[in-house]
Motif scaffolding. Structure first.
Motif, short mmCIF file in Angstrom:
data_model
loop_
_atom_site.label_atom_id
_atom_site.label_comp_id
_atom_site.label_asym_id
_atom_site.label_seq_id
_atom_site.Cartn_x
_atom_site.Cartn_y
_atom_site.Cartn_z
N VAL A 202 0.84 -1.19 0.00
CA VAL A 202 0.00 0.00 0.00
C VAL A 202 0.88 1.25 0.00
O VAL A 202 0.61 2.22 -0.71
CB VAL A 202 -0.95 -0.01 1.22
N GLY B 23 2.08 2.04 -3.25
CA GLY B 23 1.02 2.69 -4.01
C GLY B 23 1.06 4.21 -3.87
O GLY B 23 0.85 4.93 -4.84
N ALA C 264 3.24 5.53 -6.23
CA ALA C 264 2.92 5.15 -7.61
C ALA C 264 3.97 4.21 -8.18
O ALA C 264 4.28 4.23 -9.37
CB ALA C 264 2.74 6.38 -8.50
N LYS D 86 2.87 -2.01 -9.85
CA LYS D 86 2.51 -3.15 -8.99
C LYS D 86 3.55 -4.26 -8.98
O LYS D 86 3.93 -4.76 -7.92
CB LYS D 86 1.16 -3.71 -9.44
#
Ligand SMILES: Nc1ncnc2c1ncn2[C@@H]1O[C@H](COP(=O)(O)OP(=O)(O)O)[C@@H](O)[C@H]1O
Ligand SMILES: [Mg+2]
Lengths: 261, 303
Positions: free
Chosen positions: B100, B103, B106, B109
């Motif tokens: 997270v 995230g 950015a 993934k």
């Protein structure tokens, strides 16, 4: 103080964080919107309707359960959104230091606050969806126009989420949320045309009810559930975005003042 | 020199009280820089200004040669911060905390997933990847915070008292990891009040108190300058010793029932003290950074 150039779609990253934690407990979160309308409809439908005949509302006659069904969804939207940006956000901000962690990354304070409000609206919309399914299956919702309730639930969720976030920005300790709940949420829950039409109130009290955002959400929901209302739709459609704008700005200003040290 | 951090006359006041009172220093690329000071000295406040959390009251502050006020997003993307208090997300597992957080930066993934596994492995956390954060010991939680601070592959790592409250085993394990990171060329800014930690890890450091810099230099140079090479601790010193020290102009601190004498590498005086004044009440040892710290910041209790 609010930096509008610091607002970008990155707020969705924080929104996603809340979604991930929600998914871990989603089964529990779904129980309330699933059972709450059943409890209310059963209690009022079985126990109450004998005492109350039809409700005269906006030129039509409604059974009492027909009358309160849309208001139940609207109240759930209010409660879900408001509790999320008050108690839940306060815990994340103050006790869990989640915001401190996020603010060391390329996410701005504005984006964190917006993410919390949008998340509150999303959670409220999820609850509204389930209630819509439950109440729809009992025939309390006219379809397909009843589906318009969902985007309106999101709008209402944003408005109540922003109001909650504003209180989180100014409240000193978590137990003091009792105050806005007692002075703001409870009167709204009772006097917004939820359990009886605002037209039943004495004339001097009616303008107060018209100032309640919940009243406008209830009116819009009823418009699309049963096809009748007492407040012109355009007024409600104008009022809610204006309320959102006002409290959105207040929430950003107060939360920034609180977070930036 | 390629400066990563440049601070000039930085000031932060809270309601008229200065928490940081005109400090200046710079940190070169690849350096392991220490910010030392007792509680309330202004370490955390300085760090918060560095990563753009706290707006400075005045002064200049550049990170990666850019202004934090205008290029904050670009700068923060290249910094990893390990907060003083535990800011791990208790609603998430260890692994989710890393993912997270990636995230927020950015990080793509797939890259995030690979880096998370590498970092869990590096900090000996692989077996606890699915554990709830609340179940972790203090040492493990620290390692997760550190792993999380590295998830964006930062060019500058900021550590605010990373080993406070840890047991010796956890502390030494963390130091080893930090030494590995240092060897890889990462620029690190560390705050601590453990002198052993600063001495072991830092190339250069400043000691601050009441928001002001007292001294700056390498641990070695500071010891030389402010503690001397050798220190004699005397329990219950007699008047004869005090007279001798005064006559020979040897620096010392009189703590009442204890005396600290600061000596140079010269053997002669040490021998004289040993043979003439000591009997069995003396301890002879090397000067440490702790001596420097206590001499400069005083011995009275903080907070
Ligand atoms: N948000 C704040 N409001 C008021 N005073 C503060 C705030 N943050 C820190 N201070 C004060 O500034 C001083 C320095 O604090 P800090 O930077 O946390 O010290 P350190 O990290 O070295 O222990 C302390 O006296 C502290 O009380
Ligand atoms: Mg501190």
């Amino acid at each position: 103080m609010i930096r509008f150039d610091a607002i970008s779609w990155r707020f969705l990253r924080v929104w996603r964080r809340n979604l991930i934690t929600y998914r871990r407990i989603w089964k529990v979160s779904f129980i309330t919107p699933l059972l709450e309308p059943l409890f209310f409809i059963t209690a009022f439908g079985l126990g109450f309707s004998g005492m109350i005949g039809a409700v005269a509302y906006g030129g039509v006659q409604l059974t009492y359960t027909e009358y309160i069904a849309p208001a139940l969804i609207a109240s759930a939207v209010m409660n879900n959104a408001f509790f999320e940006t008050t108690y839940a956000s306060f815990v994340r901000m103050y006790y869990q230091k989640t915001f401190d962690g996020i603010l060391a990354t390329p996410i701005s304070t504005e984006e964190v606050i917006i993410a919390e409000i949008v998340w509150a609206a999303s959670k409220a919309t999820a609850a509204a969806t389930i209630m819509l399914l439950v109440l729809g299956s009992f025939g309390f919702v006219t379809l397909p126009q009843g589906l318009l309730i969902l985007p309106l639930a999101f709008l209402g969720g944003l408005a109540f989420g922003a109001a909650g976030m504003f209180f989180t920005g100014i409240i000193p300790t978590i137990d003091m949320f009792n105050l806005p709940i007692f002075l703001f949420i409870t009167p709204m829950f009772l006097f917004s045309g939820t359990f009886f039409p605002v037209s039943n109130l004495p004339a001097w009290a009616q303008p107060f009810a018209l100032a309640f955002p919940l009243h406008h959400l209830v009116e819009l929901f009823r418009t699309y559930c049963v096809g009748a209302n007492e407040t012109p739709t355009w007024i409600s459609l104008l009022y809610l975005p204006l309320f959102l704008l006002l409290f959105g700005l207040l929430a950003l200003a107060m939360m920034k003042r609180r977070l930036i040290r | 020199m390629d400066p990563i951090i440049e601070i000039h006359n930085l000031i932060k006041t809270f309601n008229g009280v200065s928490a940081v009172d005109g400090i200046s220093f710079s940190v070169a690329k690849g350096a392991f820089f220490g910010l030392l000071g007792p509680n309330g000295a202004g370490k955390t406040t300085t760090i918060r200004m560095l990563y753009g959390f706290t707006p400075p009251s005045s002064g200049e502050l550049r990170v990666f040669r850019r202004e934090i006020t205008s290029d904050w997003r670009w700068i923060k993307a290249k910094i990893g911060v390990c907060h003083q208090e535990n800011t791990l997300d208790p609603d998430l597992t260890v692994r989710q905390n890393l993912l997270v957080y990636a995230g927020y930066f950015a990080v793509p993934k797939a890259v995030a997933r690979r880096r998370a596994e590498e970092l869990l492995d590096f900090f000996a956390l692989s077996h606890r990847g699915d554990a709830k954060v609340m179940e972790l010991s203090g040492g493990m939680a620290r390692r997760v915070i550190l792993a999380r601070a590295l998830i964006n592959d930062p060019d500058l790592l900021i550590l605010d008292e990373p080993t406070t409250g840890l047991d010796p085993q956890s502390r030494h394990q963390l130091w080893e990891r930090l030494e590995t990171l240092k060897a890889s060329g990462l620029t690190v800014l560390l705050t601590t009040h453990y002198m052993e930690e600063a001495e072991r890890l830092c190339d250069r450091l400043v000691i601050i108190d009441h928001g002001k810099i007292l001294v700056e230099g390498s641990p070695q140079a500071l010891k030389q300058r402010h503690a001397g090479d050798r220190i004699v601790e005397v329990a219950g010193p007699g008047a004869a010793l005090l007279d001798f020290l005064a006559a020979s102009q040897i620096p010392y601190d009189d703590l009442g029932e204890r005396l600290l004498i600061y000596l140079t590498a010269e053997q002669e005086i040490e021998e004289r003290i040993r043979s003439e004044f000591c009997m069995d009440r003396c301890t002879f040892r090397s000067g440490t950074l702790e001596d420097v710290f206590l001499r400069l910041t005083g011995r009275e209790l903080r907070e």
